[in-house]
Write an enzyme that holds these catalytic residues in place. Structure first.
Site, PDB file in Angstrom:
ATOM      1  N   LYS A 140       0.664  -1.479   0.031  1.00 20.67           N
ATOM      2  CA  LYS A 140      -0.052   0.288  -0.009  1.00 20.67           C
ATOM      3  C   LYS A 140       0.993   1.711  -0.150  1.00 20.67           C
ATOM      4  O   LYS A 140       1.842   1.268   0.987  1.00 20.67           O
ATOM      5  CB  LYS A 140      -0.997  -0.127   0.789  1.00 20.67           C
ATOM      6  N   GLU A 637      -4.726  -1.562   7.574  1.00 21.34           N
ATOM      7  CA  GLU A 637      -4.703  -0.622   6.664  1.00 21.34           C
ATOM      8  C   GLU A 637      -5.047   0.773   7.018  1.00 21.34           C
ATOM      9  O   GLU A 637      -4.913   1.728   6.855  1.00 21.34           O
ATOM     10  CB  GLU A 637      -5.180  -1.456   5.172  1.00 21.34           C
ATOM     11  N   HIS A 726      -2.137 -16.739  -3.601  1.00 19.37           N
ATOM     12  CA  HIS A 726      -1.790 -15.358  -5.316  1.00 19.37           C
ATOM     13  C   HIS A 726      -1.072 -16.583  -6.298  1.00 19.37           C
ATOM     14  O   HIS A 726      -0.501 -16.027  -7.388  1.00 19.37           O
ATOM     15  CB  HIS A 726      -0.764 -14.350  -4.625  1.00 19.37           C
TER      16      HIS A 726
END
Length: 788
Positions: A140, A637, A726
């Site tokens: 992020k 986050e 992933h």
């Protein structure tokens, strides 16, 4: 109110603009290129057209300081790595111009690895770049929902000017008639965003090697005619130590000595300078940009302490959120600054790059008219700044209509019954501490839950979603267009759900999920069923590369008109005798992945969402659910950038989770899931959530996350992810048993669950089948070892 006039026209600046295009043209061009359906020339032609349109739109809306080099084919941090030649050996670059194949290999990996990078689309455009290389790590960008590619440095790291992109795009704009201000990510922030495989390497020690490359590109920009350059240093709003502050002084001192005639606008955003203020003001820079949305009061200290000839860029319009500014209020705040410093030493700007908001509100034709009148996207924010400039530059009459409309919108929003619901605020005010506590402690609850559930040791489950196949996506799109009826769509979804349940039973999973085939997105699905949320059609923002998201707009008080998931859960549980988890998204994640109202504290909005989710949890339990999972993927986050503010955030975030999860009986098992790569520093808060079972992402770090449990005695049950969803690669039984043995070294056998890292919606069924069959076998083998 005074006349609000100054003699000279006030400059309007933008720090950066959305790259994706009003209709996501960049996404389409990238995915076509990656799929081999278009050429490099085709992609670059679309990119050039997007840049030209961006510059034209800004000019048309009165922006006088237009940026260049804010465009990127993937990510501005990756662009910087390529510019300075910070390209790890694995990508096969040997100097010279960096090819697009190398650039996209760094962004997405190549061949086998590419399909598994994040949630991006698995396409590949052939090139001589080494095959089977992974992408760079992605994380992020500060506390936004944008992701950047993490620079990778090595002990022998060298830098060289390997891309002239900033110069090329400056010249490109100049040829079209725009004298732009080039934007570069500043050298200190760039290094701080990076990482080294060698933990002993202090990345800031690379600064003396890096700064000469910056001086070279800045010198070329100056030679090409650039009078100002914008250097973004958002690291100045973080907690810095003296060594890091010294790095700023060294870097900018050297740049100023080498390029004394180049004016630098140093941009800070996402917060206030705080204890870094003196450092910023001591730098040899011509201008300083301040985020006056997040930190409005810092302007006073800057004016009091800063050089009188320093150009101040006032970030007064919110670049992070979609609310319309109250322009008369801004006029009152900005006018004294302009009168004190003079118009030539003030610029009006958004708080940060407009990358984080959608492009154009005018594309939204289906929004409630009142709500639409309260909103402002990228192009509208430029217009707001131009109106403000006009009012402050003696052109008040010409902009009076815009000022009046702004004041009217602010007034109607403050009073609107669409925003304010007395029943919701009364209920929120009546929340008591007892409502955030389970009836008994974990040990007593666990005994009752184990008696009721009768699960084996090391129970197996998945996180929630199963593959969203092309057929499912096509059916959803057809239903959205009205091409198939509600009844037919429902029948289709029930069939998919039934197949997923039969499949899980066949594989031998102990605790089942319904697959979430009816859900488009883990936040949107709930937002569409809660009052206080609205959704756009074209309100896209870039998440990373070609991936765009359309955040919900949380505009008013939140409540739940009727049950949201109970019908699907009841249907799914009716098909099996095994426990079926109820699946919900938690209040903190819904909040952090939305555009949130700015008229109440975030904690207030979160509390309202928590009450709505609490009602859903209660209804699921009433319907017979023995396990309810409340995902908080985005809890971390939301952490503030400054460590001193963490406790305040975590206190209310944990309270909201407990509020939504504590209204159940002791024998009802509450699960939560968190997918991020570090939580050692917030382990106290995670324990305080008091979920009976938590599943976390640990496989990629080889269970390193569990190091926190060496010293911290985590009391509840935990499912450390045993394989990385992933990646398309199917992990072996041995790999998973090895990870489980590592977990057993840190946690007791009775605490451990066996599950993947994350939801499976982005994978294919063939990959999922192989991985879960092996996972169930790994759990069986570990049970035998444990039983001794």
């Amino acid at each position: 109110m005074s006349s609000h006039t100054v003699s000279t026209s006030l400059a309007v600046a933008t720090l950066g603009t959305p790259r994706i295009g009003p209709r996501r043209e960049l996404k389409s061009a990238l995915e076509s290129f990656w799929a081999g359906k278009s050429t490099e020339a085709d992609l670059l032609k679309v990119a050039a057209a997007l840049r030209a349109a961006n510059w034209a739109r800004q000019s048309a809306r009165g922006v006088s300081v237009i940026p260049s080099n804010d465009f990127s084919l993937y990510d501005q941090v990756l662009d910087t790595s390529v510019m300075v030649g910070a390209i790890p050996e694995i990508y096969g670059w040997r100097g010279g111009p960096v090819s697009l194949a190398t650039y996209f290999a760094m962004a997405r990996g190549t061949q086998a690895e590419i399909a598994g990078h994040g949630c991006a689309n698995g396409h590949h455009h052939g090139d001589s770049t080494p095959q089977g290389v992974p992408a760079q790590e992605m994380t992020k960008w500060f506390d936004t929902n944008y992701h950047y590619m993490v620079p990778e440095f090595s002990a022998g790291q060298s830098f060289q000017l390997a891309s002239l992109k900033p110069l090329e795009e400056y010249r490109e704009a100049k040829a079209l008639g725009y004298d732009t201000r080039p934007v570069l990510l500043g050298p200190v922030t760039y290094l701080k965003l990076g990482k080294s495989a060698d933990a002993r390497l202090d990345v800031l020690s690379l600064l003396p090697k890096l700064v000469p490359v910056y001086i070279e590109i800045l010198g070329r920009l100056a030679a090409a005619g650039a009078k100002w350059v914008q250097l973004d240093e958002p690291a100045l709003v973080l907690d810095l130590d003296d060594r890091e502050r010294l790095a700023f002084r060294d870097a900018y001192g050297q740049i100023a000595r080498e390029l004394p005639h180049l004016d630098i606008m140093l941009t800070t955003y996402f917060g206030g300078l705080g204890d870094n203020l003196d450092t910023a003001l001591a730098l040899p820079i011509a201008g300083l940009h301040l985020d006056l949305v997040r930190a409005p009061k810092q302007i006073n200290a800057v004016i009091a302490k800063g050089p009188k000839d320093l150009v101040l860029s006032l970030g007064v319009v919110d670049g992070r959120n979609i609310w319309r500014a109250d322009l008369p209020d801004l006029l009152d705040r900005v006018e004294p600054i302009v009168q004190q410093r003079g118009a030539e030493r003030v610029q009006l700007a958004p708080s940060c790059s407009l990358l984080h908001v959608p492009v154009d509100l005018e594309l939204e034709t289906g929004l409630d008219p009142d709500l639409k009148s309260w909103l402002s996207f990228s192009l509208q924010k430029m217009g707001e700044l131009s109106t403000l400039s006009g009012a402050l530059s003696g052109d008040r009459a010409a902009v009076q209509d815009q000022l009046s409309a702004s004041a009217k919108a602010a007034a109607t929003r403050r009073k609107s019954p669409k925003v304010h619901d007395m029943a919701v605020s009364s209920r929120a005010a009546a929340v008591t501490p007892a409502m955030t506590q389970r009836n008994s402690g974990f040990a007593a609850r666990a005994t009752l839950q184990h008696q009721r559930l009768q699960l084996p040791a090391f129970p197996t489950t998945t996180i929630g979603s199963f593959p969203q196949t092309a057929q499912i996506r096509q059916a959803r799109a057809a239903h959205a267009k009205g091409a198939i009826s509600d009844a037919d769509y429902n029948t289709f979804l029930r069939g998919e759900t039934a197949r997923a349940i039969q499949w899980q039973e066949k594989v031998g999973l102990d605790v089942l999920v319904h697959g979430e085939f009816e859900r488009n997105d883990m936040v949107q699905y709930f937002g569409e069923q809660l009052s206080g949320f609205a959704f756009t059609k074209e309100g896209w923002v870039q998440s990373y590369g070609s991936r765009c998201v359309r955040p919900p707009i949380l505009f008013g008080d939140v409540s739940r008109p009727k049950p949201m998931t109970v019908g699907w859960w009841k249907y799914a549980q009716s098909l099996t005798g095994r426990p079926m988890k109820g699946m919900l998204t938690g209040p903190v994640t819904i909040l952090n992945w939305s555009f949130v109202r700015d008229d109440v504290p975030r904690s207030t909005a979160c509390l309202q969402i928590a009450l709505a989710i609490r009602d859903e949890v209660g209804d699921l339990e009433q319907a017979g659910a023995t396990m309810i999972q409340i995902d908080e993927a985005a809890l971390r986050e939301g952490l503030p950038l400054r460590r001193s503010e963490w406790k305040g955030y975590l206190d209310w975030a944990v309270e909201c989770f407990r509020l939504c999860s504590s209204g159940v009986k002791d024998e009802t098992q509450i699960h939560t899931h968190m997918c991020y790569s570090e939580f050692n520093d917030i382990i106290d808060a995670i324990a305080a959530m008091d979920a009976d079972v938590i599943s976390i992402e640990t496989s990629r770090s080889k269970m390193e996350l569990l190091d926190a449990f060496k010293t911290y005695k985590y009391p509840n049950e935990i499912g450390p992810g045993v394989y990385d969803i992933h990646s398309p690669r199917v992990p072996s039984v041995e790999e998973m048993t090895t990870l489980l043995q590592l977990a057993r070294q840190r946690l007791s056998d009775g605490q451990l669950w066996v599950n993947p890292d994350c939801g499976l919606k982005t994978r294919g069924w063939d990959e999922v089948q192989g991985a879960l069959v092996n996972m169930v076998e790994a759990a069986r083998q570990i049970r035998q070892v444990s039983a001794g």
